[in-house]
Design an enzyme around this catalytic site. Structure first.
Site, PDB file in Angstrom:
ATOM      1  N   TYR A  71      15.122  31.826   1.967  1.00 35.65           N
ATOM      2  CA  TYR A  71      13.935  32.614   2.286  1.00 35.65           C
ATOM      3  C   TYR A  71      13.929  33.035   3.755  1.00 35.65           C
ATOM      4  CZ  TYR A  71      11.647  31.365  -2.146  1.00 35.65           C
ATOM      5  OH  TYR A  71      11.321  31.221  -3.466  1.00 35.65           O
ATOM      6  N   MET A 110      10.719  24.957  -2.259  1.00 33.77           N
ATOM      7  CA  MET A 110       9.901  23.939  -2.911  1.00 33.77           C
ATOM      8  C   MET A 110      10.749  22.956  -3.713  1.00 33.77           C
ATOM      9  SD  MET A 110       6.775  24.395  -5.634  1.00 33.77           S
ATOM     10  CE  MET A 110       5.724  25.245  -4.460  1.00 33.77           C
ATOM     11  N   LYS A 148       0.841  -1.195   0.000  1.00 35.07           N
ATOM     12  CA  LYS A 148       0.000   0.000   0.000  1.00 35.07           C
ATOM     13  C   LYS A 148       0.881   1.252   0.000  1.00 35.07           C
ATOM     14  CE  LYS A 148      -0.479   0.082   5.040  1.00 35.07           C
ATOM     15  NZ  LYS A 148      -1.407   0.207   6.174  1.00 35.07           N
ATOM     16  N   ARG A 198      -9.669   1.559  15.561  1.00 35.58           N
ATOM     17  CA  ARG A 198      -9.643   2.288  14.288  1.00 35.58           C
ATOM     18  C   ARG A 198     -10.763   1.755  13.405  1.00 35.58           C
ATOM     19  NH1 ARG A 198      -4.116   2.419  10.894  1.00 35.58           N
ATOM     20  NH2 ARG A 198      -4.615   0.204  10.700  1.00 35.58           N
TER      21      ARG A 198
END
EC number: 5.1.1.1
Length: 830
Positions: free
Chosen positions: A724, A773, A498, A596
């Site tokens: 930044y 980024m 998964k 859960r």
């Protein structure tokens, strides 16, 4: 020529049945790697986890007629088979190949050591291929199984053999010595690699030295003190044995007197000059490498060439042209939705068979293509050689062939059963090829070094930014086997793929796991399972979070949902009823304390009634999740969960009226709570090389390496800021390296301003400033000679993902699953 009758005499086995006298040419140990049925001998090996006798029926139906077995076989079921009964099939394999080796009197080079075995073997091949017809180990076939398969390749036309040998525990080298019988030995070095099975380094050296018991000469470096002491003791012992040869020691050293005394090593740009004294004569070589490992490997090769009497000017010329060795089969994303498997450094029948096996595993594309150069030094006539190659391609389901070279082009008639195109040279292919002709296919690029197929690889690979995640498929297979080795007999294995296989790539990992015979795969959502089915995965797949909107897809693609509530059960009932299906496989989730998802104790009676009603469902498994199996402080709670599960699953199974697989153990519980292995275990993060406990970590191999490159290097004065927000200020004149990774790639912003570090030139460099980024900056002031294009390791072998997660205040799961899919994945098999 070998036949079943002659082999039974060699092995002193019982020829239970003989129905013919076909020539035996190939040894087959893995039923999935069948190439030529008519001339293959299947030897089913038996281990704690697997008994390969179960594949005899399958192989007989595919045309194999020669078998060595260690269990009685109902001969009447195989009327056309030749069957030899022995006590132990592995011992029979070793004895047969040892006999085969004794039929040859050519020089045989045996190589062992901790590192460098495969490089030395392949470089010796490059250095000597013009002088001898050479047979050598394919890739790194150096184990108790790999060595026999290597030595079995020896043919009368071979003039020289080069085999490597590795061991993982005491007593193994005795077997390999009988099989290889090296006349020339090379001991590359000694280190901590693969040290687990030995008391200390000296025991490991002494065990490896057994390989050279009957050798004429042993080449090694005196600078490894433990190795040198052990070799001298071994030499004295061998001298006292009643054997017909006297072991000569041929030494080299950078520190002391030796047969080859290294007096200078000068690194310049991309080359290294190595000066030495040999028999008081000054000599030198140049190699196109500068790393210490390559220098050491080259000196071993140099000493061997001198021993063989090769002229120094010839050695110099060939050393200067040594090439890179592909230590692995790499799979990368290609153009036009294709995958490229790059094996562009050698081409022979043995390595071609290995590469075709790897290609056959790839089912994500409808077409399999092979780009193949001339095969050099096969010892066969061109006609028979390429007929055999054509047969290999046909057996492996290859649809397209592009042949490059004058020899393969002359034999184009051999390839009439595949769509084929031929070119006289790589240059002609590059000039004439239309890349639009490659669409949605798996492409194996397989060529001898002189054909420079790396140029083809670059043409066909999809261009992507230089941040890549390398995934070692061999390491995943190793980790799966490490857990299987501690499972109780009969316990099944479900592998978790998964979340994009924990960031590693769902299909590629699932394909590997299917090949290695895991019992179940598990995905989070149905669309992940659908993609696996589209790509040819047939292993049962459990969907852990089925949504009503995905029920049609689940039924269409034969996926098996987890049912965890009455509501989801009722909705899936409607879909199954509408699809007119019965006994549909499902998995029942019980809540034992994690709270859960899952049915609770009070639901069991009603649940059993609903599952039995109408015959719509067949429960495949009942399972639950442990909340804290890795934490010793929570062992009491883990036991409470286990007790609840035992009670609830027993009640449900009793009311169902049939046996059901039960599973509750995750990666940590497999080894921390072996009593909870039950009928099946679920292997997740451990498969990817991370033990959340730590106690099992030394049994696992690192799977993933996230790496990028330096885009620019800047020198800034003290007081200047970086990034930044100007949050990082240089306290002194500093050197800043900008690297090609940012938070959009999955490198978390919390790691800015020195919390995170990366490896540049094998040294840690802290992050300077905040993470952007697409980029971030490293302070490399303390690291000499950092340059644009340098490799940067984000995490990997020596900088673990666990360490990165600790810096980020999270867990390895989040780091691995958070790597953006824009980061190119490169898969490789060792």
């Amino acid at each position: 020529m070998y036949t079943a009758e002659s082999i039974s005499k060699i092995l002193k086995g019982e020829l239970m049945q003989q129905t013919g006298y076909p020539e035996i040419e190939h040894i087959l140990l893995d039923s999935r790697k069948l190439l030529v049925a008519e001339t293959s001998l299947f030897i089913p090996l038996v281990s704690e986890r697997r008994n390969a006798h179960q594949y005899i029926d399958e192989l007989y139906k595919k045309g194999v007629s020669n078998f060595i077995v260690s269990e009685p076989v109902a001969a009447g079921l195989y009327p056309k088979a030749n069957i030899i009964l022995v006590k132990n099939t592995l011992q029979a394999l070793h004895a047969l190949v040892a006999y085969h080796r004794q039929q040859f009197q050519v020089p045989v080079i045996g190589i062992t050591g901790s590192n460098g075995k495969t490089i030395v073997k392949e470089w010796l091949y490059q250095l000597l291929e013009k002088d001898y017809n050479i047979v050598r180990s394919p890739k790194s076939y150096n184990s108790q199984i790999g060595v026999p398969l290597s030595v079995w390749q020896m043919k009368p036309e071979n003039q020289l053999a080069i085999f490597e040998a590795g061991i993982s525990q005491p007593g193994e080298m005795v077997n390999l010595e009988k099989i290889i019988r090296p006349t020339i030995g090379i001991f590359t070095n000694i280190g901590e690699a693969h040290n687990e099975g030995f008391l200390n380094i000296r025991q490991k050296v002494n065990e490896k030295l057994v390989l050279f018991t009957r050798s004429d000469v042993l080449i090694y470096c005196k600078d490894y003190l433990a190795l040198n002491e052990c070799v001298n003791n071994f030499h004295n012992l061998v001298g006292k044995r009643e054997i017909d040869n006297d072991l000569q020691l041929l030494t080299w050293s950078r520190k002391t007197d030796a047969d080859l005394r290294i007096i200078g090593v000068d690194k310049n740009d991309n080359h290294t000059r190595i000066d030495a004294l040999h028999k008081q004569e000054p000599l030198f070589i140049r190699i196109p490498f500068t790393d210490e490992g390559s220098i050491e490997n080259a000196i071993h090769c140099w000493a061997l060439m001198l021993y063989l009497g090769k002229p120094q000017d010839l050695i110099q010329e060939r050393m200067d042209h040594l090439g890179n060795i592909a230590m692995r089969l790499e799979m990368k994303q290609g153009i036009n939705n294709s995958s490229i498997i790059n094996d562009s450094y050698n081409s022979d029948l043995g390595s071609l068979a290995i590469a075709l096996d790897f290609l056959q595993h790839q089912r994500q594309h409808p077409t399999r293509t092979v780009i193949l150069s001339d095969i050099l030094q096969s010892g066969k006539s061109e006609g028979s050689l390429y007929e055999e190659v054509a047969g290999m391609l046909e057996k492996k389901g290859i649809q397209k062939l592009i042949g490059i070279g004058k020899h393969i082009s002359r034999e184009k008639q051999s390839f009439q059963k595949v769509q084929s195109t031929f070119y006289a040279s790589t240059e002609e292919f590059l000039q004439k090829v239309n890349t639009a002709d490659f669409q949605n296919e798996s492409i194996l690029v397989k060529g001898a070094r002189v054909f420079q197929f790396e140029r083809i690889g670059k043409l066909l690979e999809q261009k992507a930014h230089q941040t890549i995640l390398e995934i070692n498929l061999s390491a995943i297979a190793h980790n799966v086997k490490a857990y299987q080795a501690i499972l109780k007999p009969g316990t099944k294995l479900m592998a978790m793929v998964k979340a994009f296989a924990y960031g590693s790539g769902t299909y590629e990992i699932a394909s590997l796991l299917q090949f290695h015979g895991v019992d179940y795969l598990a995905v989070a959502y149905a669309d992940e399972g659908v993609e696996l089915r589209r790509a040819g995965i047939t292993t049962p797949v459990m969907v852990m979070n089925p949504e009503p909107s995905s029920f049609d897809a689940i039924l269409q693609w034969n996926l098996e949902p987890e049912l965890y509530s009455m509501n989801i059960l009722e909705q899936f009932e409607e879909s199954v009823r509408y699809a007119n299906k019965t006994n549909y496989p499902v998995h029942i989730k019980l809540d034992t304390g994690m709270h859960r998802l899952g049915f609770e104790q009070q639901d069991i009676s009603e649940l059993a009634l609903r599952l039995n009603a109408e015959g719509l469902f067949k429960v495949q498994s009942i399972f639950s999740h442990l909340a804290a199996s890795e934490d010793p402080a929570m062992d009491a709670f883990t036991k409470t969960q286990a007790d609840r599960f035992a009670k609830m699953s027993a009640a449900l199974q009793q009311q169902l009226g049939y046996a059901v697989i039960r599973h509750i153990a995750n990666s940590a519980a497999i080894h921390r709570h072996p009593d909870l292995q039950l009928d099946m275990v679920r292997l997740g993060i451990g498969m990817y090389g991370v033990d959340s406990v730590g106690a099992f970590q030394d049994k696992l191999r690192n799977v993933s390496v996230l790496k990028t490159t330096v885009a620019q290097v800047k020198r800034i004065p003290a007081g200047d800021t970086v990034g930044y927000g100007a949050t990082w200020k240089a306290g002194e004149p500093s050197i800043i390296a900008t690297v090609r990774i940012g938070y959009a790639d999955g490198y978390k912003r919390i790691l800015g301003n020195g919390k995170g570090q990366m490896k540049v030139r094998n040294k840690l460099a802290p992050v300077a400033g905040v993470i952007a980024m697409d980029m971030l900056m490293l302070d490399v002031t303390h690291i000499p000679d950092v340059a644009e294009g340098d490799e940067v390791i984000v995490f990997g072998e020596d900088l673990s993902v666990q360490q990165l997660a600790q810096w980020a205040g999270t867990i390895p799961y989040e780091i691995l699953t958070g790597i953006s899919q824009r980061v190119k994945r490169v898969y490789y098999q060792e």
